[in-house]
Design a protein around this motif. Structure first.
Motif, PDB file in Angstrom:
ATOM      1  N   ASP A 112     -12.069 -49.643 -68.973  1.00 37.62           N
ATOM      2  CA  ASP A 112     -12.674 -49.118 -67.518  1.00 37.62           C
ATOM      3  C   ASP A 112     -13.006 -49.897 -66.181  1.00 37.62           C
ATOM      4  N   LEU A 113     -13.986 -51.380 -68.024  1.00 34.93           N
ATOM      5  CA  LEU A 113     -14.280 -52.980 -66.816  1.00 34.93           C
ATOM      6  C   LEU A 113     -12.820 -52.735 -65.380  1.00 34.93           C
ATOM      7  N   VAL A 114     -11.360 -53.461 -65.848  1.00 35.61           N
ATOM      8  CA  VAL A 114     -10.590 -53.939 -65.549  1.00 35.61           C
ATOM      9  C   VAL A 114      -9.826 -52.709 -64.976  1.00 35.61           C
ATOM     10  N   ALA A 115      -9.781 -51.727 -64.762  1.00 36.03           N
ATOM     11  CA  ALA A 115      -9.604 -50.523 -63.645  1.00 36.03           C
ATOM     12  C   ALA A 115     -10.631 -50.683 -62.443  1.00 36.03           C
ATOM     13  N   GLY A 116     -11.727 -51.238 -63.167  1.00 35.41           N
ATOM     14  CA  GLY A 116     -12.484 -51.231 -61.690  1.00 35.41           C
ATOM     15  C   GLY A 116     -12.526 -52.493 -61.324  1.00 35.41           C
ATOM     16  N   TYR A 117     -11.997 -53.439 -61.974  1.00 35.74           N
ATOM     17  CA  TYR A 117     -12.354 -54.855 -60.799  1.00 35.74           C
ATOM     18  C   TYR A 117     -10.909 -54.537 -60.492  1.00 35.74           C
ATOM     19  N   ARG A 118     -10.142 -53.951 -60.835  1.00 36.13           N
ATOM     20  CA  ARG A 118      -9.290 -54.229 -60.019  1.00 36.13           C
ATOM     21  C   ARG A 118      -9.035 -53.802 -58.713  1.00 36.13           C
ATOM     22  N   PHE A 122     -16.769 -60.555 -57.553  1.00 32.96           N
ATOM     23  CA  PHE A 122     -17.363 -61.249 -59.547  1.00 32.96           C
ATOM     24  C   PHE A 122     -16.303 -62.646 -59.414  1.00 32.96           C
ATOM     25  N   PRO A 123     -17.092 -63.551 -59.193  1.00 33.45           N
ATOM     26  CA  PRO A 123     -16.124 -65.227 -59.478  1.00 33.45           C
ATOM     27  C   PRO A 123     -16.113 -65.685 -60.700  1.00 33.45           C
ATOM     28  N   ARG A 124     -17.326 -65.132 -61.758  1.00 33.54           N
ATOM     29  CA  ARG A 124     -17.677 -65.587 -62.942  1.00 33.54           C
ATOM     30  C   ARG A 124     -16.881 -64.633 -63.534  1.00 33.54           C
ATOM     31  N   THR A 125     -15.442 -64.563 -65.001  1.00 36.33           N
ATOM     32  CA  THR A 125     -15.631 -63.817 -65.721  1.00 36.33           C
ATOM     33  C   THR A 125     -15.092 -64.069 -66.958  1.00 36.33           C
ATOM     34  N   ILE A 126     -16.120 -63.875 -67.892  1.00 38.42           N
ATOM     35  CA  ILE A 126     -15.864 -64.118 -69.364  1.00 38.42           C
ATOM     36  C   ILE A 126     -15.928 -63.460 -70.399  1.00 38.42           C
ATOM     37  N   ASP A 127     -14.987 -64.377 -71.346  1.00 40.27           N
ATOM     38  CA  ASP A 127     -15.272 -64.109 -72.379  1.00 40.27           C
ATOM     39  C   ASP A 127     -16.619 -64.142 -73.769  1.00 40.27           C
ATOM     40  N   HIS A 128     -17.411 -63.113 -73.574  1.00 37.13           N
ATOM     41  CA  HIS A 128     -18.533 -63.541 -75.008  1.00 37.13           C
ATOM     42  C   HIS A 128     -18.408 -63.728 -76.073  1.00 37.13           C
ATOM     43  N   ASP A 129     -17.054 -63.030 -76.695  1.00 37.65           N
ATOM     44  CA  ASP A 129     -16.982 -62.271 -77.848  1.00 37.65           C
ATOM     45  C   ASP A 129     -17.248 -61.022 -78.444  1.00 37.65           C
ATOM     46  N   THR A 160     -18.702 -59.476 -75.885  1.00 38.84           N
ATOM     47  CA  THR A 160     -18.279 -58.522 -74.789  1.00 38.84           C
ATOM     48  C   THR A 160     -17.381 -59.175 -73.783  1.00 38.84           C
ATOM     49  N   ARG A 161     -16.827 -58.574 -73.035  1.00 40.98           N
ATOM     50  CA  ARG A 161     -16.295 -59.308 -71.853  1.00 40.98           C
ATOM     51  C   ARG A 161     -16.310 -58.512 -70.643  1.00 40.98           C
ATOM     52  N   SER A 162     -17.365 -59.674 -69.927  1.00 39.72           N
ATOM     53  CA  SER A 162     -17.702 -59.958 -68.349  1.00 39.72           C
ATOM     54  C   SER A 162     -17.647 -60.501 -67.512  1.00 39.72           C
ATOM     55  N   ILE A 163     -18.046 -59.352 -66.284  1.00 38.42           N
ATOM     56  CA  ILE A 163     -17.915 -60.428 -64.970  1.00 38.42           C
ATOM     57  C   ILE A 163     -19.113 -60.660 -64.367  1.00 38.42           C
ATOM     58  N   TYR A 164     -18.688 -61.631 -63.508  1.00 37.42           N
ATOM     59  CA  TYR A 164     -20.615 -62.179 -62.384  1.00 37.42           C
ATOM     60  C   TYR A 164     -20.282 -62.007 -61.366  1.00 37.42           C
ATOM     61  N   GLY A 165     -21.498 -61.598 -60.803  1.00 38.23           N
ATOM     62  CA  GLY A 165     -21.209 -61.559 -59.309  1.00 38.23           C
ATOM     63  C   GLY A 165     -22.616 -61.279 -58.489  1.00 38.23           C
ATOM     64  N   LEU A 166     -22.664 -61.602 -57.249  1.00 37.71           N
ATOM     65  CA  LEU A 166     -24.265 -61.914 -56.652  1.00 37.71           C
ATOM     66  C   LEU A 166     -24.546 -60.263 -56.011  1.00 37.71           C
ATOM     67  N   ASP A 167     -25.464 -59.266 -55.844  1.00 38.29           N
ATOM     68  CA  ASP A 167     -25.608 -57.936 -54.993  1.00 38.29           C
ATOM     69  C   ASP A 167     -25.999 -58.953 -53.589  1.00 38.29           C
ATOM     70  N   PRO A 168     -26.345 -58.175 -52.408  1.00 37.82           N
ATOM     71  CA  PRO A 168     -26.251 -58.488 -51.173  1.00 37.82           C
ATOM     72  C   PRO A 168     -27.222 -59.562 -51.311  1.00 37.82           C
ATOM     73  N   ASP A 169     -28.386 -59.086 -51.714  1.00 38.27           N
ATOM     74  CA  ASP A 169     -29.632 -59.823 -51.801  1.00 38.27           C
ATOM     75  C   ASP A 169     -29.573 -61.439 -52.908  1.00 38.27           C
ATOM     76  N   TRP A 224     -12.200 -64.947 -69.023  1.00 46.67           N
ATOM     77  CA  TRP A 224     -11.358 -64.140 -69.099  1.00 46.67           C
ATOM     78  C   TRP A 224     -10.711 -64.145 -67.816  1.00 46.67           C
ATOM     79  N   VAL A 225      -9.130 -63.720 -68.756  1.00 44.81           N
ATOM     80  CA  VAL A 225      -8.249 -62.791 -66.648  1.00 44.81           C
ATOM     81  C   VAL A 225      -8.470 -61.451 -67.292  1.00 44.81           C
ATOM     82  N   PRO A 226      -9.168 -60.645 -65.929  1.00 44.41           N
ATOM     83  CA  PRO A 226      -9.418 -59.254 -67.082  1.00 44.41           C
ATOM     84  C   PRO A 226      -7.534 -58.917 -66.149  1.00 44.41           C
TER      85      PRO A 226
END
Length: 214
Positions: free
Chosen positions: A92-98, A107-114, A116-125, A154-156
């Motif tokens: 689901d995470l990969v499908a949404g990202y794509r 979401f410029p940061r994509t990290i393998d936390h072991d 979890t696998r995570s993507i990070y971005g900023l909201d409008p504020d 991590w590369v989604p």
């Protein structure tokens, strides 16, 4: 950056708000407070980032915190680090990202936390947002005491993403003896918005949340 998508068909539909991560001025003092007063169990710490994580058993951490003297804190001020939303699984995470118009910008940061696998971005504020999927069912064997394992990029979609639901369907809720409170789960976070309409569009159109109160 235009990331607007119709709220009726958002790329993500998280199952819950997974955790809130804070910047704190004194890590030890804050960890003691959330343990002895709020009633969350200390799970692990990450000394390299001056971070600590607590849970009541729902997940690997319901509250995370990073000291303002950490290299991760650029403002040097206490406050919100990020909100984190948990999706059903990595697929689901990969499908949404794509599905995002420009995923690397959103979401410029994509990290393998072991754990979890995570993507990070900023909201409008400018508030940081994490979307993640759990990668291991038994997180306690991987997160206890001090965690020093590196968190590589991590590369989604690099490899077949799993559709396994690794979160506990019936988590073991733990109580901290002697604590003032015994919370069941993290339920919400409230923010003051500089641009309410843009924030509303983001959290409904991108994050897939549904409005409840007007």
């Amino acid at each position: 950056m235009n990331t607007r998508i119709a709220a009726s068909d958002p790329p993500f539909r998280p199952r819950r708000l997974g955790h809130v991560n804070l910047y704190v001025s004194d890590l030890d003092r804050s960890m003691d407070y959330f343990n002895a007063v709020v009633g969350l169990e200390e799970v692990y710490r990450r000394p390299p980032i001056k971070g600590g994580f607590l849970s009541n058993g729902n997940t690997h951490h319901d509250i995370g915190m990073v000291e303002t003297s950490s290299p991760l804190c650029h403002s040097g001020e206490a406050g919100l680090n990020h909100l984190a939303f948990e999706v059903e699984h990595e697929a689901d995470l990969v499908a949404g990202y794509r599905r995002l118009p420009d995923p690397a910008a959103a979401f410029p940061r994509t990290i393998d936390h072991d754990i979890t696998r995570s993507i990070y971005g900023l909201d409008p504020d400018g508030n940081a947002v994490e979307i993640y999927a759990d990668m291991h069912k038994d997180w306690r064997t991987r997160r206890t005491g001090e965690a020093t394992k590196e968190t590589p990029k991590w590369v989604p979609g690099d490899g077949a993403p799993t559709a396994d639901r690794n979160y506990p369907p019936t988590p073991e809720i733990r109580r901290v003896d002697g604590a003032a409170f015994h919370p069941e789960r993290i339920t919400h976070a409230a923010m003051v918005a500089a641009d309410y309409e843009a924030e509303f569009d983001y959290y409904t159109g991108i994050m897939g949340l549904s409005p409840r109160l007007g």
